[in-house]
Enzyme design. Structure first.
Site, short mmCIF file in Angstrom:
data_model
loop_
_atom_site.label_atom_id
_atom_site.label_comp_id
_atom_site.label_asym_id
_atom_site.label_seq_id
_atom_site.Cartn_x
_atom_site.Cartn_y
_atom_site.Cartn_z
N TYR A 98 33.75 11.79 -63.21
CA TYR A 98 32.40 12.51 -62.38
C TYR A 98 31.41 12.40 -63.26
O TYR A 98 30.41 12.63 -62.67
CB TYR A 98 32.80 13.92 -62.07
CG TYR A 98 33.42 14.94 -63.35
CD1 TYR A 98 32.46 15.02 -64.24
CD2 TYR A 98 34.57 15.25 -63.30
CE1 TYR A 98 32.94 15.89 -65.31
CE2 TYR A 98 35.05 16.13 -64.08
CZ TYR A 98 34.10 16.35 -65.40
OH TYR A 98 34.71 17.37 -66.32
N LYS A 99 31.19 11.78 -64.55
CA LYS A 99 29.97 11.63 -65.19
C LYS A 99 29.45 10.32 -64.85
O LYS A 99 29.06 9.66 -63.91
CB LYS A 99 30.16 11.73 -66.70
CG LYS A 99 30.41 13.36 -66.95
CD LYS A 99 30.68 13.33 -68.62
CE LYS A 99 31.17 14.86 -68.72
NZ LYS A 99 30.27 15.91 -68.67
N ARG A 153 18.86 18.12 -71.71
CA ARG A 153 19.56 16.57 -72.01
C ARG A 153 18.80 15.77 -70.75
O ARG A 153 18.87 16.14 -69.56
CB ARG A 153 21.14 16.66 -71.55
CG ARG A 153 21.79 17.62 -72.82
CD ARG A 153 23.17 17.34 -72.90
NE ARG A 153 23.71 17.78 -71.27
CZ ARG A 153 24.82 17.81 -71.06
NH1 ARG A 153 26.07 17.41 -71.96
NH2 ARG A 153 25.46 18.15 -69.70
N PHE A 202 33.29 19.78 -77.28
CA PHE A 202 33.15 20.41 -75.94
C PHE A 202 34.15 21.51 -76.18
O PHE A 202 35.32 21.29 -76.41
CB PHE A 202 33.14 19.67 -74.83
CG PHE A 202 32.83 20.38 -73.52
CD1 PHE A 202 31.52 20.43 -73.10
CD2 PHE A 202 33.84 20.82 -72.58
CE1 PHE A 202 31.27 21.32 -71.93
CE2 PHE A 202 33.60 21.51 -71.26
CZ PHE A 202 32.28 21.69 -71.01
N ASP A 233 38.18 12.15 -77.19
CA ASP A 233 37.64 12.45 -75.51
C ASP A 233 36.41 11.57 -75.33
O ASP A 233 35.32 11.87 -75.99
CB ASP A 233 37.32 13.76 -75.78
CG ASP A 233 36.71 14.56 -74.54
OD1 ASP A 233 36.37 13.64 -73.45
OD2 ASP A 233 36.84 15.82 -74.20
C1 LIG Z 1 33.52 16.10 -73.88
C2 LIG Z 1 34.12 17.15 -72.60
N1 LIG Z 1 35.34 17.26 -72.71
C3 LIG Z 1 35.92 18.10 -71.62
C4 LIG Z 1 35.34 18.46 -70.61
C5 LIG Z 1 36.16 19.46 -69.56
O1 LIG Z 1 36.48 18.39 -68.58
P1 LIG Z 1 37.45 19.06 -67.56
O2 LIG Z 1 36.63 20.37 -66.79
O3 LIG Z 1 37.25 17.93 -66.27
O4 LIG Z 1 38.76 19.45 -67.75
C6 LIG Z 1 33.74 17.93 -70.60
C7 LIG Z 1 33.04 18.51 -69.41
O5 LIG Z 1 33.28 19.30 -68.45
C8 LIG Z 1 33.26 17.41 -71.57
O6 LIG Z 1 32.03 17.05 -71.44
N1 LIG Z 2 32.44 19.64 -65.01
C1 LIG Z 2 31.30 20.19 -64.86
C2 LIG Z 2 31.34 21.15 -63.69
O1 LIG Z 2 32.44 21.34 -63.24
C3 LIG Z 2 30.10 21.98 -63.66
C4 LIG Z 2 28.97 21.81 -64.13
C5 LIG Z 2 29.09 20.91 -65.43
C6 LIG Z 2 30.22 20.15 -65.69
C7 LIG Z 2 30.11 19.23 -66.89
O2 LIG Z 2 30.90 18.35 -66.84
C8 LIG Z 2 29.64 19.64 -67.96
C9 LIG Z 2 29.59 18.48 -69.03
N2 LIG Z 2 30.95 18.45 -69.60
C10 LIG Z 2 28.82 18.76 -70.30
O3 LIG Z 2 28.70 17.85 -70.75
O4 LIG Z 2 28.30 19.97 -70.44
#
Ligand SMILES: Cc1ncc(COP(=O)(O)O)c(C=O)c1O
Ligand SMILES: Nc1c(O)cccc1C(=O)C[C@H](N)C(=O)O
Length: 438
Positions: free
Chosen positions: A250-251, A398, A142, A225
């Site tokens: 949140y997932k 997905r 990510f 992660d």
């Molecule tokens: C694998 C992964 N790492 C990091 C993030 C970013 O997390 P955050 O926005 O909570 O920092 C996400 C999704 O948004 C993710 O899917």
């Molecule tokens: N964290 C998200 C958000 O604030 C808005 C929309 C999507 C997300 C996601 O979590 C995306 C996610 N990490 C992904 O797997 O693509």
């Protein structure tokens, strides 16, 4: 018929009634944002009531008091990742936790306190601080993690173009663990291996134990992660020797949009100075003495930074209790049965769609990546019909049949909808997006 039979014998079937998914929606996006549950809304309501009734006294007089919220919810999450309670805390967000944890371990390496290592070891066997440490990642990560890692390297005067070493993918979908091992053999400067437990796009599940072992053999720390597996796949971070990990709630943990992050730090690293220190990571007993000197808590709690966002943490208490009641092993078994069912239906009925997720259970996370050349329009057409999925470029839809609230009949309906859309070319009526949230 088969779907009905599978639903009848599903020991978790009744849990769906405790989640608030609208009747006209087939929700297949819990890998991005999990739905509300009665339990999560109740724990949120309780904290809202406490705020109204107790005001500032909520920090000490709420039941339970707000003050220890990070540690308390960390205790609740610890069994899901195979950790002891003091090793898990909730706080910050994934990206912030990547910054503080990777920063912490980079500082350890630069101070000469890194793990023992052949090749670049100083005379006493520890990491040679004159060697600029590299961080090993992969090209399917990510992006936010890479942004944070590059920034942490840059802040220490280390060139990320050279020292963020990226393991390539052979097929654009997955990472072969042998390539992680080969990268470690080829470069003797890797101080941290930072990998996902599951890839966000294809859903490939990584062999955490194997990667941690490879990292340690090379004298590197192993960080993960776990955003795409925590709450869906049981982990054994302690047994696997993981040094640190980050994830969101949140997932699959269903605690709501932007809910608080979580992290794991192995007990052997407690007492280190966090790279991003803040008063909430101070030793709890003396935090309110307001000393100018920071005394790190002797637990993962040290990596908290500022005041925890109580309203973004509160739903987690109820949502995690529901998962605990269901049992992480039963949730994983049902998740695999659901994704097996989905994959079999796709193979059987959707010749234009291919499955980008590994088929072996050991390499499959909680969602299935359906690849279609017109994936973005297909995703839009599905969402328009109440089948909530998401699209990740270049061609992945997905689909996440999350175990706590998804029935086998729902999976069948999703495939019916995809088949109907593709047969009628109905997706062609949709425009591709021009940015925004997908
Ligand atoms: C694998 C992964 N790492 C990091 C993030 C970013 O997390 P955050 O926005 O909570 O920092 C996400 C999704 O948004 C993710 O899917
Ligand atoms: N964290 C998200 C958000 O604030 C808005 C929309 C999507 C997300 C996601 O979590 C995306 C996610 N990490 C992904 O797997 O693509």
């Amino acid at each position: 018929m088969l779907a009905a039979r599978l639903d009848e014998s599903d020991p978790l079937a009744s849990f769906a009634d405790r989640y608030r998914v609208p009747d006209d929606v087939l929700y297949m996006d819990g890998n991005s944002l999990g739905p509300a549950s009665d339990a999560a809304l109740a724990s949120l309501d309780r904290v809202v009531d406490e705020w109204r009734d107790l005001l500032i006294a909520g920090w000490t007089d709420a039941d339970p008091p707000w003050f220890g919220v990070g540690e308390r919810l960390g205790d609740a999450l610890a069994p899901l990742v195979g950790a002891s309670p003091s090793e898990v805390v909730v706080g910050n967000s994934i990206t912030v936790n990547v910054h503080t944890l990777v920063g912490t371990f980079l500082d350890e390496l630069l101070a000469g306190n890194g793990p023992e290592r052949e090749g670049v070891a100083a005379a006493d066997g520890s990491w040679d601080p004159a060697v600029e440490p590299a961080v090993l990642v992969n090209e399917l990560d990510f992006p936010s993690d890479h942004y944070a890692l590059r920034a942490q390297l840059r802040q220490r005067g280390i060139d990320p173009d050279e020292k963020l070493r990226v393991v390539p993918s052979r097929d654009g979908r997955t990472i072969d663990p042998r390539d992680v091992e080969a990268a470690l053999a080829a470069h003797d400067d890797v101080g941290i291996v930072f990998m996902p437990t599951a890839l966000y796009r294809s859903g490939q599940l990584f062999d955490v134990e194997r990667i941690a072992a490879a990292a340690h053999e090379a004298g590197a720390y192993a960080g993960f992660d776990a955003a795409h597996s925590a709450g869906a796949v049981p982990h054994e971070f302690d047994a696997a020797g993981v040094d640190f990990a980050v994830w969101c709630t949140y997932k699959y943990l269903n605690a709501g949009p932007g809910s608080i992050g979580a992290l794991f730090v192995a007990e052997r690293h407690h007492g280190l100075d966090p790279a991003l220190a803040g008063w909430w990571g101070h030793e709890k007993a003396t935090q309110f003495e307001m000393n100018m000197t920071f005394t790190a808590a002797d637990s993962a709690g040290a990596w908290q930074i500022g005041t925890p966002p109580l309203l973004s943490a509160a739903p987690l208490e109820g949502s995690v209790e529901l998962l605990r009641e269901a049992g992480i092993d039963r949730l994983r078994a049902k998740s695999l049965a659901l994704t097996d069912f989905l994959i079999a239906l796709v193979d059987d009925r959707l010749p234009a769609v291919s499955v980008g997720t590994p088929r072996e259970h050991a390499a499959r996370g909680g969602h299935v990546a359906l690849e279609h050349p017109d994936g973005e329009r297909l995703s839009a057409a599905l969402n328009d019909r109440g089948v909530i999925v998401d699209f990740r470029p270049p061609n992945v839809v997905r689909v996440c049949p999350a175990a706590p609230y998804t029935a086998f009949a729902d999976v069948l309906e999703v495939v019916d909808e995809i088949e109907a859309i593709l047969d009628a070319d109905a997706h062609e009526a949709y425009a591709t997006s021009e940015g925004g949230v997908t």
